[in-house]
Design an enzyme around this catalytic site. Structure first.
Site: not given
Ligand code: G3P
Ligand code: CA
Length: 247
Positions: A14, A41, A43, A116, A56
């Site tokens: 993450h 992952e 953002d 994401e 993020h």
């Protein structure tokens, strides 16, 4: 859309390496990789001049030495910011990465990526389109495409319109009315849920609809064991130091 087979590893680091390094930086990806992770992952949002970059929050204060909305500043200004000092002295001066930089790192190292789409409020659909266009260009000819996910159906719709061949997943923090129908209407390949949402009923519904089942953010062994026993496909974790992705 259906992928011929699920090409992604079960374990996903993450924001690069969870909380062990400054989130969404190249340093974090390198640290996650040093722990054996092969999928990450991150953002992604847009600068004021349309350059996708990793962060993020909508605002710069928590994870950089900048102020205000990240999406209000041109990439030339964002690229000068320190995205590491907030975490620890060891990472002072770590830059905000462009999406392109991270894509090249993943591609050169054979790592898979979960992008994401985290739009600045108000530009959800546009962000989905632009990020998908960049991803398609960067991964052209690659066997394993990046997995595009978002909490925002508008962003997934933008990605679908721009690059329908790229796999998409709907992120869910709650089972809001119409969640499964929305995922299917966006031709998603996966649902990526808060791990507490998965139980026998929801896993069965998702699998019956042909959707893969992933979870965030799983930081305890008991939770990971429960998800594996339920037959889910992917686990996004901060705890790159606890879980062994080779297991
Ligand atoms: O993509 C899964 C997870 O990252 C979603 O929550 O807030 O950590 O972006 P958040
Ligand atoms: Ca995220």
């Amino acid at each position: 859309m259906t992928l011929p087979s699920w090409p992604y590893p079960r374990w996903v680091a993450h924001r690069g390496a969870g909380k062990l390094a400054p989130e969404n930086t190249l340093a974090a990806f390198r640290l996650g990789a040093s722990h054996g992770f092969r999928m990450f992952e991150c953002d992604v949002k847009l600068s004021a001049d349309g350059v996708p970059f990793l962060m993020h929050d909508a605002t710069l204060e928590r994870t950089t030495n900048g102020t205000g909305l990240g999406g209000d500043q041109p990439w030339g200004a964002l690229a000068q910011l320190d995205a590491g000092s907030w975490h620890s002295r060891a990472y002072a001066g770590e830059p905000l990465p462009s999406f392109e930089n991270i894509a090249h790192y993943c591609l050169r190292n054979g790592h898979a990526l979960n992008i994401e789409i985290k739009p600045t409020p108000g530009v959800e659909e546009h962000t989905g389109r632009v990020v998908a266009d960049h991803a398609a260009r960067l991964w052209q000819g690659q066997a394993v495409p990046p997995l595009l996910t978002s909490f925002r159906p508008e962003s997934l719709a933008g990605a679908q319109a721009a690059q329908p061949q790229l796999p998409r997943g709907l992120l869910l923090d709650t089972l809001w009315k119409g969640w499964l129908e929305t995922a299917l209407s966006l031709d998603c390949v996966a649902l990526v849920c808060n791990h507490a949402l998965w139980d026998t009923s929801t896993v069965t519904q998702a699998q019956a609809a042909g959707l893969r089942t992933l979870s965030y953010t799983v930081n305890d062994e008991w939770a990971a064991e429960r998800l594996i026993a339920l037959g889910t496909d992917g686990i996004i974790t901060d705890r790159v130091d606890l879980f062994s992705p080779m297991a």
